[in-house]
Scaffold this active site. Structure first.
Site, PDB file in Angstrom:
ATOM      1  N   HIS A  15      -8.170   1.100  -4.356  1.00 23.10           N
ATOM      2  CA  HIS A  15      -9.171   0.870  -3.306  1.00 23.10           C
ATOM      3  C   HIS A  15      -9.844   2.200  -3.003  1.00 23.10           C
ATOM      4  O   HIS A  15      -9.242   3.079  -2.392  1.00 23.10           O
ATOM      5  CB  HIS A  15      -8.433   0.302  -2.078  1.00 23.10           C
ATOM      6  CG  HIS A  15      -9.286   0.099  -0.876  1.00 23.10           C
ATOM      7  ND1 HIS A  15      -8.740  -0.126   0.385  1.00 23.10           N
ATOM      8  CD2 HIS A  15     -10.641   0.078  -0.699  1.00 23.10           C
ATOM      9  CE1 HIS A  15      -9.714  -0.281   1.254  1.00 23.10           C
ATOM     10  NE2 HIS A  15     -10.873  -0.149   0.638  1.00 23.10           N
ATOM     11  N   MET A  44      -9.081   8.141  -0.345  1.00 20.63           N
ATOM     12  CA  MET A  44     -10.006   8.470   0.763  1.00 20.63           C
ATOM     13  C   MET A  44     -10.520   9.892   0.592  1.00 20.63           C
ATOM     14  O   MET A  44      -9.741  10.793   0.259  1.00 20.63           O
ATOM     15  CB  MET A  44      -9.272   8.381   2.096  1.00 20.63           C
ATOM     16  CG  MET A  44      -8.598   7.052   2.349  1.00 20.63           C
ATOM     17  SD  MET A  44      -7.752   7.080   3.936  1.00 20.63           S
ATOM     18  CE  MET A  44      -6.918   5.492   3.883  1.00 20.63           C
ATOM     19  N   ASP A  86      -6.925  -6.565   3.686  1.00 20.45           N
ATOM     20  CA  ASP A  86      -6.296  -5.246   3.825  1.00 20.45           C
ATOM     21  C   ASP A  86      -6.418  -4.745   5.260  1.00 20.45           C
ATOM     22  O   ASP A  86      -7.528  -4.569   5.769  1.00 20.45           O
ATOM     23  CB  ASP A  86      -7.014  -4.286   2.862  1.00 20.45           C
ATOM     24  CG  ASP A  86      -6.399  -2.903   2.809  1.00 20.45           C
ATOM     25  OD1 ASP A  86      -5.328  -2.683   3.393  1.00 20.45           O
ATOM     26  OD2 ASP A  86      -7.015  -2.040   2.151  1.00 20.45           O
ATOM     27  N   SER A  98       0.834  -1.201   0.000  1.00 21.31           N
ATOM     28  CA  SER A  98       0.000   0.000   0.000  1.00 21.31           C
ATOM     29  C   SER A  98       0.869   1.252   0.000  1.00 21.31           C
ATOM     30  O   SER A  98       1.596   1.518   0.960  1.00 21.31           O
ATOM     31  CB  SER A  98      -0.912   0.014   1.222  1.00 21.31           C
ATOM     32  OG  SER A  98      -1.560   1.266   1.288  1.00 21.31           O
ATOM     33  N   MET A 143     -12.155   4.454  -1.038  1.00 19.95           N
ATOM     34  CA  MET A 143     -12.892   4.668   0.217  1.00 19.95           C
ATOM     35  C   MET A 143     -13.569   6.021   0.093  1.00 19.95           C
ATOM     36  O   MET A 143     -13.209   7.000   0.742  1.00 19.95           O
ATOM     37  CB  MET A 143     -11.914   4.610   1.404  1.00 19.95           C
ATOM     38  CG  MET A 143     -11.456   3.180   1.680  1.00 19.95           C
ATOM     39  SD  MET A 143      -9.919   3.118   2.618  1.00 19.95           S
ATOM     40  CE  MET A 143      -8.755   3.227   1.274  1.00 19.95           C
ATOM     41  N   ASP A 179      -4.745   3.643  -2.140  1.00 22.66           N
ATOM     42  CA  ASP A 179      -5.877   3.944  -1.251  1.00 22.66           C
ATOM     43  C   ASP A 179      -6.364   5.370  -1.458  1.00 22.66           C
ATOM     44  O   ASP A 179      -5.657   6.323  -1.123  1.00 22.66           O
ATOM     45  CB  ASP A 179      -5.438   3.804   0.211  1.00 22.66           C
ATOM     46  CG  ASP A 179      -5.241   2.358   0.615  1.00 22.66           C
ATOM     47  OD1 ASP A 179      -6.170   1.562   0.431  1.00 22.66           O
ATOM     48  OD2 ASP A 179      -4.146   2.036   1.124  1.00 22.66           O
ATOM     49  N   MET A 214     -11.802  -6.227   4.658  1.00 24.28           N
ATOM     50  CA  MET A 214     -11.094  -5.259   5.505  1.00 24.28           C
ATOM     51  C   MET A 214     -10.850  -5.870   6.883  1.00 24.28           C
ATOM     52  O   MET A 214     -11.781  -6.276   7.576  1.00 24.28           O
ATOM     53  CB  MET A 214     -11.908  -3.978   5.649  1.00 24.28           C
ATOM     54  CG  MET A 214     -12.047  -3.157   4.373  1.00 24.28           C
ATOM     55  SD  MET A 214     -10.495  -2.753   3.559  1.00 24.28           S
ATOM     56  CE  MET A 214      -9.665  -1.780   4.826  1.00 24.28           C
ATOM     57  N   HIS A 250      -1.043  -1.224  -4.315  1.00 25.30           N
ATOM     58  CA  HIS A 250      -2.335  -0.936  -3.675  1.00 25.30           C
ATOM     59  C   HIS A 250      -2.418   0.573  -3.450  1.00 25.30           C
ATOM     60  O   HIS A 250      -1.567   1.165  -2.786  1.00 25.30           O
ATOM     61  CB  HIS A 250      -2.452  -1.698  -2.357  1.00 25.30           C
ATOM     62  CG  HIS A 250      -3.807  -1.592  -1.733  1.00 25.30           C
ATOM     63  ND1 HIS A 250      -4.880  -2.357  -2.142  1.00 25.30           N
ATOM     64  CD2 HIS A 250      -4.265  -0.808  -0.733  1.00 25.30           C
ATOM     65  CE1 HIS A 250      -5.943  -2.058  -1.405  1.00 25.30           C
ATOM     66  NE2 HIS A 250      -5.603  -1.102  -0.548  1.00 25.30           N
ATOM     67  N   GLY A 277      -3.455  -4.171   8.796  1.00 16.45           N
ATOM     68  CA  GLY A 277      -2.766  -4.873   9.879  1.00 16.45           C
ATOM     69  C   GLY A 277      -2.073  -6.150   9.462  1.00 16.45           C
ATOM     70  O   GLY A 277      -1.832  -7.035  10.296  1.00 16.45           O
TER      71      GLY A 277
HETATM   72  C1  DX5 Z   1      -6.681   1.351   5.324  1.00 12.41           C
HETATM   73  C2  DX5 Z   1      -6.177   1.154   3.927  1.00 12.41           C
HETATM   74  C3  DX5 Z   1      -5.047   0.220   3.868  1.00 12.41           C
HETATM   75  C4  DX5 Z   1      -3.814   0.690   4.582  1.00 12.41           C
HETATM   76  C5  DX5 Z   1      -3.224  -0.525   5.223  1.00 12.41           C
HETATM   77  O1  DX5 Z   1      -7.830   2.085   5.307  1.00 12.41           O
HETATM   78  O2  DX5 Z   1      -7.189   0.645   3.099  1.00 12.41           O
HETATM   79  O3  DX5 Z   1      -4.735  -0.205   2.549  1.00 12.41           O
HETATM   80  O4  DX5 Z   1      -2.850   1.281   3.743  1.00 12.41           O
HETATM   81  O5  DX5 Z   1      -2.208  -0.140   6.058  1.00 12.41           O
HETATM   82  P1  DX5 Z   1      -1.555  -1.172   7.099  1.00 12.41           P
HETATM   83  O6  DX5 Z   1      -0.994  -2.305   6.301  1.00 12.41           O
HETATM   84  O7  DX5 Z   1      -0.528  -0.323   7.756  1.00 12.41           O
HETATM   85  O8  DX5 Z   1      -2.659  -1.612   8.028  1.00 12.41           O
HETATM   86 ZN    ZN Z   2      -6.613  -0.292   1.138  1.00 14.66          ZN
END
Ligand code: DX5
Ligand code: ZN
Length: 216
Positions: free
Chosen positions: A66, A37, A175, A8, A68, A35, A137, A33, A177
């Protein structure tokens, strides 16, 4: 199928984005990946089209985008134009999910649907045959570096069962943690693709960390 590792870029150094994109190009990672937002669907704002296009300019691997964001339907063609190869929308953000999935595919991208930690897998029963990817998620979306929610492991198993029952070709990505420990549990449960942000970019050798995930 060999598992897919999708680092990511949310956790990369945005002042050195080309360097970090090249690191991923030269690593054992499979996808980028990305993200996006909007500060509405999730309580954080990341980046939009100019950054996605900048990543695409240097990326030698597919962009796994992805979203969001609220109202993703409004921006499907824009993300295609910015370079998305796979476009994943949130179940919780789509009133007419079936229509959204068709629109993504008609625009020439692979279609994914993401499920928040509280959203049951069974809600995908009537669209799973149309999907290329299900994104489970394992944190509440919005931020990198959060703690893994263990129920995601069970949800991977449930998704694989639903895919099998319906004869879908969708793959299962997880995705949030993800590290070597949680990644191992997810792979054992049948996950096909792992996203990892902070675990990769906060490590002393991100490329080696990607290889470690790939070797799980
Ligand atoms: C969270 C994102 C993830 C994020 C994951 O909302 O969708 O893709 O980058 O980050 P880690 O791997 O640090 O949890
Ligand atoms: Zn993501």
């Amino acid at each position: 199928m060999a598992k897919i590792i999708s680092p990511s870029v949310l956790s990369c150094d945005f002042a050195n984005i080309q360097r970090d994109v090249e690191m991923i190009n030269n690593s054992n990672a499979d996808w980028f990946h990305v993200d996006v937002m909007d500060g509405v669907f999730v309580p954080n704002i990341s980046f939009g089209f100019p950054v996605v296009s900048a990543i695409k300019k240097h990326a030698k691997k597919p962009l796994d985008v992805h979203l969001m964001i609220a109202n993703p339907d409004q921006y499907i063609q824009d993300f295609k134009n910015a370079g998305a190869d796979i476009l994943t929308v949130h179940y919780e953000a789509c009133t007419h999910l079936h229509r959204t999935i068709q629109a993504i595919k008609q625009a020439g991208m692979k279609a994914g649907v993401a499920l928040n930690p509280h959203t049951p897998v069974q809600l995908l029963e009537d669209v799973i045959e149309d999907l290329d990817l299900v994104l489970i998620m394992s944190v509440n979306p919005g931020f990198g570096g959060q703690k893994f929610i263990n129920n995601a492991v069970l949800k991977v198993e449930q998704t694989k069962n639903l895919i099998h029952k319906k004869g879908s070709h969708a793959i299962v990505e997880v995705d949030g943690g993800v590290n070597l420990e949680t990644g191992k549990l997810l792979i054992e449960a049948g996950a096909d693709a792992l996203v990892a942000g902070s675990f990769v970019f906060n490590s002393s050798d991100p490329s080696a960390t990607i290889s470690d995930l790939k070797a799980l």
